[in-house]
Design an enzyme around this catalytic site. Structure first.
Site, PDB file in Angstrom:
ATOM      1  N   ASP A  13      10.936  -6.449  10.328  1.00 34.83           N
ATOM      2  CA  ASP A  13      11.105  -5.988   8.947  1.00 34.83           C
ATOM      3  C   ASP A  13      12.195  -4.935   8.801  1.00 34.83           C
ATOM      4  O   ASP A  13      12.687  -4.392   9.790  1.00 34.83           O
ATOM      5  CB  ASP A  13       9.768  -5.450   8.394  1.00 34.83           C
ATOM      6  N   ASN A  61      -4.287  -0.130   7.268  1.00 33.71           N
ATOM      7  CA  ASN A  61      -4.891  -1.063   6.313  1.00 33.71           C
ATOM      8  C   ASN A  61      -4.888  -2.507   6.812  1.00 33.71           C
ATOM      9  O   ASN A  61      -5.221  -3.424   6.074  1.00 33.71           O
ATOM     10  CB  ASN A  61      -4.174  -0.973   4.957  1.00 33.71           C
ATOM     11  N   HIS A  95      -2.156  -4.174   7.932  1.00 30.25           N
ATOM     12  CA  HIS A  95      -0.909  -4.942   7.784  1.00 30.25           C
ATOM     13  C   HIS A  95      -0.260  -5.184   9.143  1.00 30.25           C
ATOM     14  O   HIS A  95      -0.410  -4.395  10.063  1.00 30.25           O
ATOM     15  CB  HIS A  95       0.058  -4.295   6.785  1.00 30.25           C
ATOM     16  N   GLU A 152       1.087  -6.922   3.566  1.00 31.78           N
ATOM     17  CA  GLU A 152       0.060  -5.991   3.118  1.00 31.78           C
ATOM     18  C   GLU A 152      -1.193  -6.746   2.645  1.00 31.78           C
ATOM     19  O   GLU A 152      -1.105  -7.916   2.260  1.00 31.78           O
ATOM     20  CB  GLU A 152       0.603  -5.160   1.942  1.00 31.78           C
TER      21      GLU A 152
HETATM   22  C1  F6R Z   1       6.963  -1.939  11.864  1.00 30.55           C
HETATM   23  C2  F6R Z   1       5.864  -2.701  11.294  1.00 30.55           C
HETATM   24  C3  F6R Z   1       4.587  -2.068  10.881  1.00 30.55           C
HETATM   25  C4  F6R Z   1       4.038  -1.077  11.917  1.00 30.55           C
HETATM   26  C5  F6R Z   1       2.736  -0.455  11.422  1.00 30.55           C
HETATM   27  C6  F6R Z   1       2.207   0.596  12.373  1.00 30.55           C
HETATM   28  O1  F6R Z   1       8.048  -2.775  12.189  1.00 30.55           O
HETATM   29  O2  F6R Z   1       6.025  -3.862  11.127  1.00 30.55           O
HETATM   30  O3  F6R Z   1       3.642  -3.081  10.661  1.00 30.55           O
HETATM   31  O4  F6R Z   1       3.837  -1.722  13.127  1.00 30.55           O
HETATM   32  O5  F6R Z   1       2.925   0.128  10.173  1.00 30.55           O
HETATM   33  O6  F6R Z   1       3.074   1.691  12.393  1.00 30.55           O
HETATM   34  P1  F6R Z   1       2.900   2.878  13.425  1.00 30.55           P
HETATM   35  O7  F6R Z   1       3.209   2.316  14.766  1.00 30.55           O
HETATM   36  O8  F6R Z   1       3.928   3.895  13.004  1.00 30.55           O
HETATM   37  O9  F6R Z   1       1.499   3.350  13.316  1.00 30.55           O
END
Ligand code: F6R
Length: 243
Positions: free
Chosen positions: A67, A136, A138, A143
């Site tokens: 992403d 959450n 995702h 989401e």
């Molecule tokens: C990032 C992504 C997100 C993160 C998720 C967890 O490329 O796709 O899904 O993996 O938000 O983020 P952290 O590791 O910062 O807790």
């Protein structure tokens, strides 16, 4: 799902790096699906060490990231392109022209998304997709919602995600509210999936992912039907798993 519980963040990162190195060593021209965020920082450090010790060679590897924020250029310190360059690509022997991150500045986002999926197909698909998980549920920026998307698409970020991401920005106004993300179809087409999570904050969602029902309200739960998923967590993140 194969669940591996390691003592702490360092051990989780090391074990996850070994899994990725194994894929690269078995198939030097593999396609790595990569993620950003705090969770994989340690894993990327391990990969850099393994590369410096010549235990893994990235010279023939291609990478595709999950992403990117809409509206940030690759030079913006909070963009995911910048994150990947500074946390991994600048320090290993990967050919940067074979590292792909969605372009968050394009005018025609729909076209960018279509091209992104076509590129992954042309590359023969993703050999291993690395994932973090949002509190959450995702994965990528898919989401919780009534509907889930197959392909790469433009998405609005959930309030809780904007809130979580705000730790990296000076003010709430600066936090991007939209992103381009690979869809769940794209993620599920990966031959192998490796999800990592650490810390108490992730314990609840990890328990739901491992033991809960499949629901569009927990997008990661769809991983339960993938045939080759490895989840590597530290003890804190595993603490609410019952069995
Ligand atoms: C990032 C992504 C997100 C993160 C998720 C967890 O490329 O796709 O899904 O993996 O938000 O983020 P952290 O590791 O910062 O807790």
């Amino acid at each position: 799902m194969r669940i591996i519980v390691e003592k702490n963040y360092e051990a989780m990162s090391k074990r996850a790096a070994e899994e990725i190195a194994k894929v690269v060593n078995n198939k030097p021209n593999c396609v790595l699906g990569l993620a950003t965020g705090s969770t994989p920082e340690g894993l990327y450090k391990e990969l850099i060490s393994l590369n410096k010790e010549e235990k893994v060679d990235f010279s023939k590897v291609t990478s595709v990231n999950l992403d990117e924020y809409v509206g940030l250029s690759g030079e913006h310190p909070q963009s995911y392109r910048y994150f990947m360059n500074t946390n991994l690509f600048n320090h290993i022997n990967i050919d940067k022209s074979r590292t792909f991150v969605p372009n968050g500045l394009v005018k025609d986002i729909e076209e960018e998304c279509k091209r992104y999926d076509e590129r992954i197909n042309e590359l023969g698909g993703i050999d291993i997709q690395l994932l973090g998980i949002g509190n959450n549920g995702h994965i990528g920026f898919n989401e919780p919602s009534e509907f889930l998307y197959m392909g790469t698409h433009l998405t609005g970020l959930a309030e809780s995600t904007i809130e979580a991401n705000s730790r990296f920005f000076d003010s709430m106004d600066e936090v991007p509210k939209k992103a381009i993300t690979m869809g769940l179809g794209g993620i599920m087409k990966a031959k192998k999936i490796l999800l990592i999570a650490n810390g108490e904050k992730k314990a609840e969602i990890i328990a739901k992912l491992v033991e809960g029902k499949i629901s569009t309200q927990i997008p990661a739960s769809i991983l339960q039907v993938h045939h080759d998923v490895t989840i590597i967590v530290d003890e804190a993140a595993a603490s609410l798993i019952k069995k």
